[in-house]
Design a protein around this motif. Structure first.
Motif, mmCIF file in Angstrom:
data_model
loop_
_atom_site.group_PDB
_atom_site.id
_atom_site.type_symbol
_atom_site.label_atom_id
_atom_site.label_comp_id
_atom_site.label_asym_id
_atom_site.label_seq_id
_atom_site.Cartn_x
_atom_site.Cartn_y
_atom_site.Cartn_z
ATOM 1 N N ALA A 82 0.826 -1.201 0.000
ATOM 2 C CA ALA A 82 0.000 0.000 0.000
ATOM 3 C C ALA A 82 0.864 1.257 0.000
ATOM 4 C CB ALA A 82 -0.932 -0.009 1.208
ATOM 5 N N ARG A 132 2.263 1.873 -3.429
ATOM 6 C CA ARG A 132 1.253 2.426 -4.336
ATOM 7 C C ARG A 132 1.084 3.928 -4.116
ATOM 8 N NH1 ARG A 132 -4.314 -0.479 -4.131
ATOM 9 N NH2 ARG A 132 -4.692 1.081 -5.776
ATOM 10 N N VAL A 143 -6.050 2.559 -1.317
ATOM 11 C CA VAL A 143 -5.105 1.448 -1.141
ATOM 12 C C VAL A 143 -5.544 0.508 -0.018
ATOM 13 C CG1 VAL A 143 -3.187 2.786 -2.078
ATOM 14 C CG2 VAL A 143 -3.555 2.757 0.406
#
Length: 207
Positions: free
Chosen positions: A84, A87, A150
């Motif tokens: 996450a 990202r 995310v």
């Protein structure tokens, strides 16, 4: 030379001076005439808000074209994963388009953190974690939407800094005054340091 106020906005305070629904506003804390918020900070978010009496300063602080970095601390639901965070660093796609790459890292709960009223809800079976995130955009509720995208919704959000200005030694509900200089040839800002935080009722110093 222009004046700015650095204000540590508490939770559930509007970034405006009036409200027809009788919610808490900037007028409850700041009694300085002629200033207005440079940018926004959501009602349910906390932290640094800059106010100014100069339209040029407001433009530079609020206009995304200047890419002014803003650093936030977000308490998120769950133990945020490395995937996450990566990202977020690359940028995520929201309904209004992809975000710019961000600086993101997992951090411990900040040692300067103040209690929030009301506190974030606590569930023993669902841990939370803290994230430090720096972005150069100012979309509506952007950080909350990014962490939700995310898979880790934001429970508490605090803006720590805008450019070179931060909340350092500035308790919730208090503000301090600084000055900035705007060179004509370059969109850069410089602050005049050294002034102590002042409460809502503090008297302005003569310069």
């Amino acid at each position: 030379m222009s004046k700015i106020l650095l204000f540590n906005k508490p939770f559930r305070v509007l970034t405006q001076f009036t409200d027809q629904e009788d919610r808490s506003t900037l007028a409850d804390f700041i009694k300085v005439p002629g200033v207005y918020a440079a940018g926004r900070l959501d009602y349910d978010s906390e932290g640094l808000l800059i106010l100014t009496d100069d339209g040029r300063v407001q433009h530079q602080l609020a206009n995304p074209a200047f890419k002014m970095p803003k650093t936030y601390y977000a308490q998120v639901d769950g133990l945020i994963s490395d995937e996450a965070i990566e990202r977020l660093r690359r940028g995520v796609t929201l309904k209004d388009g992809p975000t710019r790459p961000a600086q993101a890292q997992r951090v411990s709960e900040p040692d300067w953190l103040w209690p929030r009223t009301p506190p974030v809800r606590y569930r023993k079976e669902q841990p939370t974690s803290w994230l430090q995130l720096t972005i150069t955009e100012g979309r509506n509720r952007q950080v909350r939407r990014m962490t939700a995208e995310v898979g880790f919704p934001t429970l508490r959000l605090i803006r720590w800094s805008i450019g070179s200005w931060s909340l350092e030694q500035l308790p919730p509900g208090q503000w301090r005054e600084e000055t900035v200089h705007l060179p004509k040839s370059k969109p850069a800002l410089r602050s005049k340091p050294g002034e102590r935080p002042r409460s809502a009722g503090a008297r302005r110093q003569r310069r």
